[in-house]
Design an enzyme around this catalytic site. Structure first.
Site, PDB file in Angstrom:
ATOM      1  N   MET A 133     -52.232  23.153  52.674  1.00 19.05           N
ATOM      2  CA  MET A 133     -50.983  23.288  53.268  1.00 19.05           C
ATOM      3  C   MET A 133     -50.959  24.816  54.183  1.00 19.05           C
ATOM      4  SD  MET A 133     -49.181  20.776  53.324  1.00 19.05           S
ATOM      5  CE  MET A 133     -47.855  21.146  54.295  1.00 19.05           C
ATOM      6  N   HIS A 157     -50.757  10.041  59.447  1.00 18.84           N
ATOM      7  CA  HIS A 157     -50.306  10.799  58.449  1.00 18.84           C
ATOM      8  C   HIS A 157     -48.696  10.633  57.898  1.00 18.84           C
ATOM      9  CE1 HIS A 157     -50.450  14.574  55.721  1.00 18.84           C
ATOM     10  NE2 HIS A 157     -49.405  14.912  56.202  1.00 18.84           N
ATOM     11  N   GLY A 203     -42.281  20.670  54.111  1.00 21.35           N
ATOM     12  CA  GLY A 203     -40.702  20.224  54.097  1.00 21.35           C
ATOM     13  C   GLY A 203     -40.342  20.147  55.442  1.00 21.35           C
ATOM     14  N   GLY A 258     -48.783  17.414  63.963  1.00 18.03           N
ATOM     15  CA  GLY A 258     -47.511  16.505  64.083  1.00 18.03           C
ATOM     16  C   GLY A 258     -47.018  17.017  65.595  1.00 18.03           C
ATOM     17  N   SER A 259     -46.356  17.922  65.605  1.00 12.48           N
ATOM     18  CA  SER A 259     -45.490  18.661  66.890  1.00 12.48           C
ATOM     19  C   SER A 259     -46.669  18.711  67.960  1.00 12.48           C
ATOM     20  CB  SER A 259     -44.585  19.772  66.887  1.00 12.48           C
ATOM     21  OG  SER A 259     -45.212  20.738  65.906  1.00 12.48           O
ATOM     22  N   GLY A 269     -41.640  19.993  60.062  1.00 11.59           N
ATOM     23  CA  GLY A 269     -42.480  19.873  61.065  1.00 11.59           C
ATOM     24  C   GLY A 269     -42.416  21.104  62.029  1.00 11.59           C
ATOM     25  N   GLY A 270     -43.292  21.364  62.889  1.00 10.93           N
ATOM     26  CA  GLY A 270     -42.990  22.388  63.736  1.00 10.93           C
ATOM     27  C   GLY A 270     -42.902  23.844  63.648  1.00 10.93           C
ATOM     28  N   ASP A 327     -52.922  20.949  57.206  1.00  8.25           N
ATOM     29  CA  ASP A 327     -51.481  20.456  57.378  1.00  8.25           C
ATOM     30  C   ASP A 327     -50.561  21.514  57.588  1.00  8.25           C
ATOM     31  OD1 ASP A 327     -49.272  18.669  58.099  1.00  8.25           O
ATOM     32  OD2 ASP A 327     -49.417  17.786  55.897  1.00  8.25           O
ATOM     33  N   GLY A 328     -50.002  21.788  59.124  1.00  9.51           N
ATOM     34  CA  GLY A 328     -49.115  22.446  59.272  1.00  9.51           C
ATOM     35  C   GLY A 328     -49.399  23.531  60.357  1.00  9.51           C
ATOM     36  N   GLY A 329     -48.904  23.575  61.485  1.00 11.35           N
ATOM     37  CA  GLY A 329     -49.074  24.372  63.031  1.00 11.35           C
ATOM     38  C   GLY A 329     -50.293  24.208  63.342  1.00 11.35           C
ATOM     39  N   MET A 331     -40.911  12.821  51.612  1.00 12.17           N
ATOM     40  CA  MET A 331     -40.197  13.823  51.199  1.00 12.17           C
ATOM     41  C   MET A 331     -38.855  13.355  50.445  1.00 12.17           C
ATOM     42  SD  MET A 331     -39.771  16.554  54.467  1.00 12.17           S
ATOM     43  CE  MET A 331     -41.356  16.769  55.225  1.00 12.17           C
ATOM     44  N   MET A 341     -44.915  14.549  49.196  1.00 15.01           N
ATOM     45  CA  MET A 341     -44.185  15.871  48.911  1.00 15.01           C
ATOM     46  C   MET A 341     -42.680  15.655  47.935  1.00 15.01           C
ATOM     47  SD  MET A 341     -44.316  17.495  52.660  1.00 15.01           S
ATOM     48  CE  MET A 341     -44.663  16.066  53.274  1.00 15.01           C
TER      49      MET A 341
HETATM   50  C1  DX5 Z   1     -44.988  19.351  56.651  1.00 12.63           C
HETATM   51  C2  DX5 Z   1     -45.878  18.166  56.818  1.00 12.63           C
HETATM   52  C3  DX5 Z   1     -46.469  18.020  57.952  1.00 12.63           C
HETATM   53  C4  DX5 Z   1     -45.953  18.232  59.331  1.00 12.63           C
HETATM   54  C5  DX5 Z   1     -46.772  18.854  60.174  1.00 12.63           C
HETATM   55  O1  DX5 Z   1     -44.074  19.332  55.591  1.00 12.63           O
HETATM   56  O2  DX5 Z   1     -46.469  17.849  55.530  1.00 12.63           O
HETATM   57  O3  DX5 Z   1     -47.349  16.946  57.824  1.00 12.63           O
HETATM   58  O4  DX5 Z   1     -45.277  17.211  59.866  1.00 12.63           O
HETATM   59  O5  DX5 Z   1     -46.027  19.026  61.509  1.00 12.63           O
HETATM   60  P1  DX5 Z   1     -46.539  20.259  62.536  1.00 12.63           P
HETATM   61  O6  DX5 Z   1     -47.885  19.707  62.939  1.00 12.63           O
HETATM   62  O7  DX5 Z   1     -45.747  20.014  63.600  1.00 12.63           O
HETATM   63  O8  DX5 Z   1     -46.579  21.384  61.817  1.00 12.63           O
HETATM   64 ZN    ZN Z   2     -48.122  16.313  55.723  1.00 13.54          ZN
END
Ligand code: DX5
Ligand code: ZN
Length: 217
Positions: free
Chosen positions: A137, A32, A142, A198-199, A144-145, A175-177, A36, A68
């Site tokens: 989303m 992924h 914008g 991600g994180s 991660g984490g 996607d997200g958290g 941005m 994004m």
């Molecule tokens: C946020 C991104 C995500 C982000 C996810 O704007 O689109 O892909 O990296 O990161 P985690 O899993 O840490 O929320």
């Molecule tokens: Zn993403």
């Protein structure tokens, strides 16, 4: 079985190749790639040359590009040339949605459409037949984490129900958290079949174990 698309926004950029190799060896289904522009979101990340370099080293990987950015129509061909497989853009971006889906398909990629937390699931419904991926989303795009927003769950259920009703099978991604312990299972239960993390993944000591746990959902 859920598929996993690790967000390399949480990778160590000084060791990006090694981090990608690590998650690909561990069984990640896609990479992924979060782009941005400092306009659609206030942050900047990485872009076309980085994708091109990764694609050169890992040509077999599936690149899940998440734009994004305000003007996906202008950039989608360059991302396709750089190696994108899926190009997902935001319904809230500024370009014409139909023209952007058409442009993504015309350059040989699969098209995805994403909605931010404030946009209702139904806004996607006019486009469902033309999409290979839907991305809900579960944080404000914008960075991660951030903490998972549970309002994504009802959206996933609504989109899954509508896709089933119409006999459609695009990836339903979130996607997200997302983690393998709580939010991932909740999303799969609600209908997601592709999890972006991600994180939770790059921060883990044993990434292979986390990927296995996602696959078991
Ligand atoms: C946020 C991104 C995500 C982000 C996810 O704007 O689109 O892909 O990296 O990161 P985690 O899993 O840490 O929320
Ligand atoms: Zn993403």
């Amino acid at each position: 079985m859920a598929k996993i698309s690790p967000s390399i926004l949480s990778a160590d950029f000084a060791r990006l190749g090694e981090d990608c190799k690590c998650i690909l060896d561990a069984g990640a289904d896609m990479i992924h790639f979060d782009v941005m522009d400092g306009h659609f979101v206030d942050n900047l990340s990485f872009g076309i040359p980085v994708l091109k370099s990764l694609h050169k080293v890992f040509p077999e990987a599936v690149y899940d590009v998440h734009l994004m950015i305000s003007h996906p129509l202008f950039y989608c061909n360059a991302f396709a040339q750089a190696g994108a497989d899926y190009i997902t853009f935001h319904l809230e971006a500024e370009d014409d949605i139909q023209a952007t889906i058409d442009a993504i398909h015309a350059c040989g990629c699969k098209a995805g459409l994403s909605i931010k937390p404030g946009t209702p699931a139904e806004a996607l419904f006019p486009w469902l037949e033309q999409l290979e991926m839907i991305l809900v989303m579960s944080v404000e795009p914008g960075r991660g984490g951030q903490a998972f927003l549970p309002s994504a769950l009802d959206k996933l259920s609504a989109i899954r129900a509508e896709c089933d009703r119409r006999g459609l099978t695009p990836y339903l991604s979130v996607d997200g958290g997302i983690n393998d312990a709580v939010t991932g299972p909740q999303c799969v239960k609600a209908g997601a079949d592709l999890l972006v993390a991600g994180s939770a993944l790059f921060g883990a000591d044993d990434r292979a174990k986390v990927i296995d746990a996602f696959h078991a959902l």
